[in-house]
Design a protein around this motif. Structure first.
Motif, mmCIF file in Angstrom:
data_model
loop_
_atom_site.group_PDB
_atom_site.id
_atom_site.type_symbol
_atom_site.label_atom_id
_atom_site.label_comp_id
_atom_site.label_asym_id
_atom_site.label_seq_id
_atom_site.Cartn_x
_atom_site.Cartn_y
_atom_site.Cartn_z
ATOM 1 N N SER A 116 0.758 -1.302 -0.079
ATOM 2 C CA SER A 116 -0.103 -0.120 -0.105
ATOM 3 C C SER A 116 0.803 1.307 0.063
ATOM 4 O O SER A 116 1.882 1.283 0.680
ATOM 5 N N THR A 206 -8.351 -2.820 -3.244
ATOM 6 C CA THR A 206 -8.566 -1.988 -1.801
ATOM 7 C C THR A 206 -8.447 -3.238 -0.950
ATOM 8 O O THR A 206 -8.762 -4.372 -1.145
ATOM 9 N N GLY A 227 -10.061 2.260 -6.121
ATOM 10 C CA GLY A 227 -9.367 1.434 -5.045
ATOM 11 C C GLY A 227 -8.370 2.387 -4.507
ATOM 12 O O GLY A 227 -8.250 3.475 -4.833
ATOM 13 N N GLU A 228 -7.573 1.949 -3.785
ATOM 14 C CA GLU A 228 -6.423 2.773 -3.158
ATOM 15 C C GLU A 228 -5.140 2.533 -3.748
ATOM 16 O O GLU A 228 -5.091 1.728 -4.948
#
Length: 233
Positions: A116, A206, A227-228
């Motif tokens: 992430s 995500t 999403g991230e």
């Protein structure tokens, strides 16, 4: 964020040395793709990538500066890239570009950890036992290395850009990232996910609910269009 690179004349150590300023790291990789695959073969021959921040060119064949104004090369980047001519060797001056920290070159066929960008302690993780669904998860304590490759033949060793179709596979088994069509959970299967692009990898996943898998506290990893951000390490 702007990204910098040097380019020097390959036939001497005196002249035609530049700092290239790119609008972003992604623009740098896309500019290189345009130059290295151009139909104007003089630029393909002249400009060579040593690494992400160092290029060479032979101005007797083609000057990399002219890539921005020569039709069929990289004119689409005229508003996103500029070159600054450095002093010749006798000038004794050199602009030092900022060093990169924690940089990973996006080379097709290499293996990476995927983490992430917002919470860099969350890594993609595939438990190899007690994993009946073949799920891939986000973990703060474990991580799995994946091979990421462009799908086209003869593309190993090239720099990946956002529009490239890719496959993500385990480095240890012939299993590829796919999506459970019912739950949107990321899984591994013999068949890779079709239509997966490099930009999709970096933005369309995500984390979901917490689970206990293979003795580890993990979170589900889900596919979503909103999403991230993720990065390779």
């Amino acid at each position: 964020m702007v990204f910098y690179a040097y380019v020097k004349q390959i036939t001497d150590n005196v002249t035609y040395r530049y700092v290239i300023t790119f609008a972003s790291r992604e623009v740098a990789d896309e500019w290189w793709r345009a130059v290295s695959t151009s139909a104007v073969t003089s630029f393909v021959t002249s400009v060579q990538r040593v690494d992400a921040q160092f290029y060479t060119h032979n101005i007797l064949v083609a000057n990399s500066v002219d890539s921005l104004t020569t039709a069929g090369v990289a004119t689409q980047f005229l508003g996103k890239v500029f070159f600054t001519l450095l002093n010749d060797l006798g000038g004794r001056g050199l602009s030092i570009i900022p060093p990169l920290e924690d940089f990973t070159d996006h080379i097709s066929g290499n293996s990476f950890f995927i983490r992430s960008k917002v919470a860099p302690y969350n890594y993609w993780y595939y438990p190899q036992s007690s994993n009946v669904t073949n799920g891939v998860y986000a973990s703060r304590t474990e991580r799995t290395r994946f091979t990421i490759s462009r799908t086209g033949s003869g593309t190993a060793g090239t720099v990946m850009i956002g529009a490239d179709n890719i496959t993500i596979t385990l480095t240890t088994f012939d299993l590829s990232v796919n999506i459970n069509s019912t739950t949107a959970q990321v899984i591994l299967s013999l068949a890779p996910l079709t239509g997966l692009t490099f930009s999709t990898l970096l933005t369309n996943f995500t984390v979901g609910p917490s689970l206990f898998v293979d003795g580890e506290n993990v979170k589900e990893l889900l596919y979503t269009e909103k999403g991230e951000e993720w990065e390779l390490a």
